[in-house]
Design a protein around this motif. Structure first.
Motif: not given
Length: 411
Positions: A325-330
């Motif tokens: 999810l952090a990668v998606t948000l970035m």
């Protein structure tokens, strides 16, 4: 079976095995401390060595994957893991074991930088689902490994058989990969046809103001670190805590990790199904650590095996998939530099793999394993604070009511 499905199957098999490798040192801590004549803190540092190896290879693995192609790098990763898995049960000294753990970390980076692009290039119309499923298959591996270990323990068999079986599967998979034809790396060729489902309009975010790397970027990178910390510490120390503090037999303590991994598998399926339909990634990044805080706090006060099973499952659900999810948000904040920006999140995960096993090993050595989970609660609290801030910035940066192609709009 089509070439496409054969490629996907081989990659997912690798990630089932990787899910097992992420646990294999922690779950053999007792055997390895005796074999290498050291303590639990030093064995925890072997997990840090995997993170160091991953960090070393991160500087060149992506470039080699682009230049040499996905298949050679995938095969290389398989062989590196074969060497690691065969060598560790026979390692005569801690130094030699540490060197082979570095190789495993390098294999991890090579595997990631070749597998994710390969999945995107092979499954162009389903690239998001294809990459999200990686975490699901890792959870399958994390569920299987404790069961394998307890099987061999019940029969007083050599612990290395678990390593050798995994090495054999990696070797067979490497040979299978040699027979497959991969798409050209970074090919821009579009799929020949689209189905009606593929023609659904893509919802895109419009910016109200341009995000800043030193604000939004650094915050998401920090979330990447805490998200890895949340599952890594539990994977490493849950069985030890259950055995030493709660007093469970070793087999039952290890089985808690199967329950934990099954919870992780369940939450990844939920995320893959409902993400962007019912909630955004930022919502999960706030709610999940809050659930983890509740679960970890409860863990410190219960001694019932049945309740521990429930807590392990809840913790698995609350700590898995957060890194993705952090990668998606970035990528949402910096869509024009997806590769560069998401690489920083990956870098933060490598730092977490290096630092946290070492720190928690020292905590366990000097003040006890219960304090490891108190430290974990602090990480979860920090994760909530970071997610709350980025949620506030998310609403400031994006126009959540309008869906148009991404563009900058002057405030």
């Amino acid at each position: 079976m089509s070439n496409q499905l054969r490629i996907g199957s081989s990659i997912y098999i690798n990630y089932i095995l990787l899910g097992m490798i992420n646990l294999i040192i922690a779950l053999h801590m007792g055997f390895l401390t005796e074999q290498l004549n050291t303590d639990a803190a030093a064995i925890s540092a072997l997990i840090s060595a995997i993170g160091i190896g991953k960090l070393i290879a991160l500087s060149f693995a992506g470039k080699l994957s682009d230049n040499l192609g996905r298949r050679p790098m995938l095969i290389t990763a398989c062989f590196l893991y074969v060497v690691f898995l065969v060598a560790i049960p026979f390692a005569p000294t801690y130094t030699i074991a540490f060197m082979f753990a570095l190789l495993a970390g390098m294999g991890n980076s090579i595997l990631d930088t070749s597998s994710y692009p390969a999945l995107i290039e092979v499954f162009r119309k389903r690239s998001s689902s294809a990459t999200v499923l990686v975490k699901a298959f890792m959870s399958v591996g994390s569920t299987i490994l404790p069961l394998m270990i307890t099987f061999f323990m019940a029969r007083d068999m050599f612990y290395g058989y678990t390593f050798f079986i995994m090495a054999g599967i990696f070797l067979i998979n490497a040979l299978h990969l040699m027979t497959l034809k991969f798409p050209e790396a970074n090919s821009l060729e579009e799929p020949k046809e689209e189905t009606k489902q593929d023609k659904k309009p893509i919802k895109k975010l419009i910016f109200k103001e341009k995000p800043k790397f030193l604000r939004e970027g650094i915050t998401v990178i920090a979330i990447g670190f805490t998200s890895v910390g949340l599952f890594l510490i539990i994977q490493t120390w849950l069985a030890t805590y259950a055995e030493e503090v709660v007093g469970l037999p070793e087999a039952q303590a290890i089985n808690l990790l199967s329950i934990y991994s099954f919870g992780g598998f369940a939450t990844v399926i939920i995320l893959a199904t409902l993400l962007d339909r019912l909630f955004r990634p930022i919502t999960a990044l706030i709610i999940y650590p809050l659930i983890a805080i509740a679960g970890l706090t409860t863990l410190l006060f219960v001694e019932s095996y049945t309740i521990l099973i429930i807590i392990a499952f809840i913790l698995g659900m609350a700590t898995s998939g957060l890194f993705q999810l952090a990668v998606t948000l970035m990528a949402q904040f910096f869509p024009e530099k997806k590769g560069t920006s998401t690489a920083f999140v990956t870098l933060s995960s490598s730092i977490a793999f290096i630092a946290l096993p070492y720190v928690t090993g020292l905590i366990n050595r000097h003040i006890g394993v219960s304090y490891v989970f108190m430290f974990e609660i602090i990480i979860a609290v920090i994760a909530v604070i970071l997610a709350a801030f980025i949620s506030y910035r998310y609403r400031k940066v994006f126009d959540l009511e309008i869906r148009k192609p991404v563009m900058w709009r002057n405030p």
